[in-house]
Design a protein around this motif. Structure first.
Motif, mmCIF file in Angstrom:
data_model
loop_
_atom_site.group_PDB
_atom_site.id
_atom_site.type_symbol
_atom_site.label_atom_id
_atom_site.label_comp_id
_atom_site.label_asym_id
_atom_site.label_seq_id
_atom_site.Cartn_x
_atom_site.Cartn_y
_atom_site.Cartn_z
ATOM 1 N N TRP A 199 0.834 -1.203 0.000
ATOM 2 C CA TRP A 199 0.000 0.000 0.000
ATOM 3 C C TRP A 199 0.870 1.255 0.000
ATOM 4 O O TRP A 199 0.597 2.201 -0.749
ATOM 5 N N ASN A 200 1.913 1.277 0.814
ATOM 6 C CA ASN A 200 2.799 2.453 0.876
ATOM 7 C C ASN A 200 3.469 2.726 -0.465
ATOM 8 O O ASN A 200 3.605 3.889 -0.872
ATOM 9 N N ARG A 201 3.885 1.678 -1.156
ATOM 10 C CA ARG A 201 4.524 1.855 -2.473
ATOM 11 C C ARG A 201 3.538 2.446 -3.478
ATOM 12 O O ARG A 201 3.867 3.396 -4.203
ATOM 13 N N VAL A 202 2.349 1.869 -3.500
ATOM 14 C CA VAL A 202 1.330 2.348 -4.440
ATOM 15 C C VAL A 202 0.893 3.772 -4.089
ATOM 16 O O VAL A 202 0.767 4.637 -4.962
ATOM 17 N N ALA A 203 0.677 4.030 -2.793
ATOM 18 C CA ALA A 203 0.157 5.317 -2.342
ATOM 19 C C ALA A 203 1.146 6.455 -2.545
ATOM 20 O O ALA A 203 0.737 7.605 -2.796
ATOM 21 N N LYS A 205 3.072 7.277 -4.920
ATOM 22 C CA LYS A 205 2.995 7.924 -6.235
ATOM 23 C C LYS A 205 1.868 8.960 -6.258
ATOM 24 O O LYS A 205 2.063 10.100 -6.704
ATOM 25 N N GLU A 206 0.696 8.567 -5.769
ATOM 26 C CA GLU A 206 -0.431 9.507 -5.771
ATOM 27 C C GLU A 206 -0.232 10.597 -4.731
ATOM 28 O O GLU A 206 -0.643 11.749 -4.948
ATOM 29 N N PHE A 207 0.399 10.253 -3.617
ATOM 30 C CA PHE A 207 0.663 11.251 -2.581
ATOM 31 C C PHE A 207 1.468 12.421 -3.148
ATOM 32 O O PHE A 207 1.128 13.593 -2.924
ATOM 33 N N LEU A 251 -4.583 1.936 -6.477
ATOM 34 C CA LEU A 251 -4.622 2.336 -5.073
ATOM 35 C C LEU A 251 -5.849 1.749 -4.381
ATOM 36 O O LEU A 251 -5.769 1.314 -3.226
ATOM 37 N N TYR A 252 -6.973 1.720 -5.077
ATOM 38 C CA TYR A 252 -8.182 1.130 -4.487
ATOM 39 C C TYR A 252 -7.954 -0.349 -4.183
ATOM 40 O O TYR A 252 -8.287 -0.829 -3.086
#
Length: 272
Positions: A199-203, A205-207, A251-252
């Motif tokens: 989740w941290n890796r995916v998030a 990018k959007e963060f 992300l979902y």
């Protein structure tokens, strides 16, 4: 019959333990049994009606999962101290809805009471705190010392409009969830490490997109830091799940994997 058996066992065990350990140990055991009995009692019809009417998450559950939800709700509330600020009292209905919010977020895991957070402070509306010679307005906050603070007015707004992406209760419970997972107690590390890292890796990018002011499905506040990003994601995940999935599918999916629920598909399968 089941309740009678528990009472009988508690009585006999209490007598034996008082002879072996002394009366104080016996009293502690009987208190635990009393708590167990209270959890076994069905939720009051008025409380069940309140959840069905004002808590969309619960209302959508099938009967068996509603019963599981109710048990977890009583478990969460068992040792929570509710403290009113600038208001006379915290009613049973208020406690019920706040507890239900916590159960909604944690329903995919084994029963959790967020044990570190034993105090919940309620203000009637937004409140002020003094920091570095300035007064700041707050709607809610979570402290590492074990306190969750909420504006009741804003908590209610979060559930009165259930699809606008704003939910104060879920936002603050999300902060508590992350902290609870990192605190060394009986509930330590309930989030799967591999799921959290994913989740941290995916998030991330959007963060950074949000932080840099780029257009995003998530509101600008999510760019404050990664903790706020997670809390905003949780709000959107439950309030606008299908829009979240169509806009930020990776992300979902990572959030589904982390929280073990899929609200867009209507899948709320608690671990037992």
């Amino acid at each position: 019959m089941e309740i009678f058996a528990v009472v009988l066992i508690a009585f006999l065990f209490g007598i034996c333990s008082s002879l072996y350990w002394g009366t104080s140990s016996s009293a502690a055991i009987l208190r635990r049994v009393d708590a167990t009995l209270r959890m076994m009692k069905p939720l009051k019809p008025a409380y069940r009606n309140l959840l069905n009417r004002y808590f969309p998450y619960y209302a959508k559950l099938e009967p068996a999962k509603k019963r599981e939800f109710e048990k977890r709700l009583k478990y969460f509330l068992l040792k929570k101290e509710f403290i009113p600020r600038n208001m006379k009292l915290v009613t049973g209905e208020m406690k019920l809805l706040i507890g239900a919010c916590a159960v909604q977020l944690t329903f995919g895991f084994k029963p959790l009471k967020l044990a570190h957070f034993n105090k919940i402070v309620l203000y009637p509306r937004e409140y002020y705190r003094q920091k570095s010679r300035r007064r700041y307005k707050f709607k809610g906050e979570v402290s590492t010392e074990g306190t969750i603070v909420l504006s009741w007015e804003d908590f209610l707004k979060g559930y009165s409009i259930s699809d606008d992406g704003f939910n104060l209760g879920l936002h603050e419970m999300a902060h508590a969830l992350r902290l609870e997972d990192a605190i060394m107690n009986d509930e330590y590390a309930f989030l799967e490490v591999k799921d959290l890292h994913h989740w941290n890796r995916v998030a991330s990018k959007e963060f950074y997109r949000v932080k840099n002011g780029e257009s995003s499905f998530l509101r600008a506040y999510a760019g404050t830091n990664m903790e706020e990003f997670f809390a905003v994601c949780v709000e959107q995940f439950f309030e606008q799940p299908c829009d979240f999935r169509s806009t930020l599918p990776v992300l979902y999916k990572a959030t589904v994997r982390l929280l073990r629920q899929d609200p867009c598909e209507g899948k709320y399968s608690p671990a037992v």
